[in-house]
Motif scaffolding. Structure first.
Motif, PDB file in Angstrom:
ATOM      1  N   ALA A  80      -1.888   5.347   2.771  1.00 20.78           N
ATOM      2  CA  ALA A  80      -1.148   4.250   3.588  1.00 20.78           C
ATOM      3  C   ALA A  80      -1.530   4.539   4.952  1.00 20.78           C
ATOM      4  O   ALA A  80      -1.618   3.491   5.763  1.00 20.78           O
TER       5      ALA A  80
ATOM      6  N   ALA B 157      -4.838   3.108   5.724  1.00 28.32           N
ATOM      7  CA  ALA B 157      -4.717   1.544   5.635  1.00 28.32           C
ATOM      8  C   ALA B 157      -3.991   1.163   7.097  1.00 28.32           C
ATOM      9  O   ALA B 157      -4.568  -0.035   7.349  1.00 28.32           O
TER      10      ALA B 157
ATOM     11  N   GLN C 134       0.678  -1.260  -0.085  1.00 28.51           N
ATOM     12  CA  GLN C 134       0.012  -0.015   0.137  1.00 28.51           C
ATOM     13  C   GLN C 134       0.872   1.286   0.182  1.00 28.51           C
ATOM     14  O   GLN C 134       0.571   2.321  -0.713  1.00 28.51           O
TER      15      GLN C 134
END
Length: 535
Positions: free
Chosen positions: A352, A355, A337
């Motif tokens: 990111a 995530a 990611q």
């Protein structure tokens, strides 16, 4: 002023001009009809093969016919003949030696001439003596038969389309009927799973319930061909089964060492220090909440530089950790990611970090799920997996109930006689060479020496006859045990295993001794394998 004499010449000319106009209109109408027929045929072909509709449309056909008539009228008015042209036509058809044309020309002359008057009088007498207006007859054009071509083509296309659509609709009804039971079972499983998700507060079960409902809808939508309906059903059930199996696997989370490395990376930035402290303390839920809050602030302030700095710090931490040890599955996903968000031109650098926050939240939920409601969710997934497997095999019920349904036998040992009934007393011995009357018995057409034909080994044949004759069914009753299918809450226990171990040798001896048809041996073997308790 026109004299009565010239009126005898003008009268047949006007009648002939009207007849010529009508004849020309008919010809123009036929040609316009051919153009309209070609247009309707193209329109029908587009409807049939591109739009998947019926070729003929009454409203469009009406518009096309009106347009064809108007076009024919406009062409007729534009090509309307005057009296001089009509006089030339009558002189040619009647053989008048140009008397109509001469009378019109001399009568229209500007200067009066005695010779012209005499010529007009002579032409008038000649016209009175004949019936020249009847020389021009109104007839249907020969091209009118060509109109049958587009009419028949459209009619055949309409019939073919109706027949094809009727066959297709019949196939669709048959396909939907083939998958309707499965779709209803999936809907029932979706309702039960949704109810279980509300009771256990499990988001995974809620998502699974939504997928089950979508699977039922997709199954009905894809049921267009009876031959493909079974394959589509198996594909959908296999996808759902794979999803359940994936959910049964324990989620791969971050290791403590990886969490500490990420905490150090987040601690380098002032905006993520609170999240770093929570992550270092092992509080994934609080760390996820703090991280999401800070990312939301940076997004509202449009501070892309800080988001990019956080992304680079996380990426450097992951790269440094990857040089020292093998990354976990969760860490590998995070690294991917980070790489993707950094490679995008003008991409969102906070993806990111979001995530990572989502990953931490899932880990926190996984821990809480194991502490409360985890066993119920796991049991539900096991039951759901068993139900899906039964539906793939075409067995059992998808509804999970401990009590047997009405009309179905419950678990227990029952006695069933395979010998011939005898009301006077002892049952008569059964004939193993005849169908038993039970499910599958209609295929038992007796024994043969070999499935490939006559046996060439006579000695072996005699020995086999002696062996098979020893197992003929005699008097008495045999014992049978009925057990519930895998779609319920029952489990194999020690009592059942002991019972199986006690009954298996006797059953195997009976199979070896009895005269069992070759066509039934595979099914009997598969039956005993299916009831063998799992170790």
């Amino acid at each position: 002023m026109k004299t009565p004499a010239i009126e005898d010449v003008l009268r047949p000319l006007r009648v002939a001009r009207r007849r010529l106009g009508v004849q020309f209109f008919l010809v123009a109408l036929v040609k316009a009809g051919l153009l309209a027929g070609a247009g309707l045929l193209i329109f029908g072909a587009v409807n049939r093969w591109l739009l998947e509709r019926l070729p003929w449309n009454a409203q469009v056909t009406g518009y096309v016919i009106v347009a064809a008539v108007l076009l024919a009228l406009l062409v007729t008015l534009a090509r309307r003949r005057d009296l001089v042209e009509t006089a030339g036509v009558l002189d040619r058809l009647g053989g008048t030696h140009d008397r109509f044309l001469t009378a019109l020309t001399f009568y229209s002359a500007a200067e009066a001439d005695p010779m012209h008057e005499l010529a007009v009088q002579e032409c008038t007498r000649f016209v009175r003596a004949g019936k020249f207006s009847g020389l021009i007859r109104i007839r249907m054009p020969r091209q009118v038969v060509y109109l049958l071509v587009p009419v028949l083509a459209i009619a055949l296309l309409q019939w073919e389309t109706q027949h094809t659509f009727a066959v297709r609709e019949a196939d669709k009804i048959a396909a939907r009927a083939a998958v309707e039971d499965t779709a209803k079972r999936l809907e029932q499983l979706a309702k039960e799973t949704a109810k279980a998700s509300e009771e256990n507060k499990a988001d995974a079960l809620k998502k699974l319930a939504e997928q089950l409902q979508k699977g039922a809808e997709q199954l009905r939508a894809n049921a267009t061909n009876p031959e493909e309906a079974g394959k589509s059903k198996l594909r959908e059930l296999s996808a759902l089964e794979q999803m359940v199996q994936d959910m049964q696997k324990s989620p791969a989370g971050l290791t403590p060492e990886e969490q500490q490395a990420l905490a150090k990376a987040l601690e380098q930035n002032e905006a993520t220090k609170e999240a770093a402290k929570s992550l270092a303390a092992g509080d994934q839920a609080k760390a996820a909440e703090e991280l999401e809050k800070e990312m939301q602030k940076l997004a509202e302030q449009k501070d892309g530089a800080t988001s990019e700095e956080i992304r680079k710090q996380l990426e450097d931490a992951v790269k440094q950790l990857a040089q020292q040890k093998q990354l976990s599955e969760a860490m590998q996903k995070l690294a991917q990611q980070l790489k993707e968000s950094g490679a995008k031109q003008g991409g969102n650098s906070s993806e990111a970090a979001k995530a990572l926050a989502q990953m931490l939240r899932q880990m926190a939920q996984g821990k809480s799920g194991q502490q409360s409601g985890g066993q119920q969710s796991e049991q539900r997934l096991q039951n759901l997996l068993a139900a899906l497997q039964n539906m793939k095999a075409g067995e059992g019920q998808s509804q999970e109930s401990k009590e047997p349904q009405s009309g179905q036998p419950g678990a227990g040992v029952k006695m069933q006689s395979f010998a011939e009934s005898n009301p006077d007393g002892v049952p008569n011995p059964g004939d193993p060479n005849l169908p038993s009357g039970h499910p599958g018995g209609e295929h038992d057409l007796g024994t043969t020496d070999s499935v490939f034909g006559k046996d060439q080994n006579a000695a072996g044949k005699e020995g086999e006859k002696k062996l098979l004759s020893a197992g003929r069914m005699g008097d008495g009753e045999s014992m049978q045990q009925s057990l519930q299918s895998a779609g319920d809450h029952s489990k194999s226990n020690r009592g059942y295993k002991k019972l199986y171990e006690a009954m298996a040798p006797a059953a195997e001896d009976a199979v070896l001794q009895e005269n069992i048809p070759l066509g039934s041996r595979f099914f009997i073997k598969r039956y005993f394998e299916s009831i063998r308790p799992k170790e």
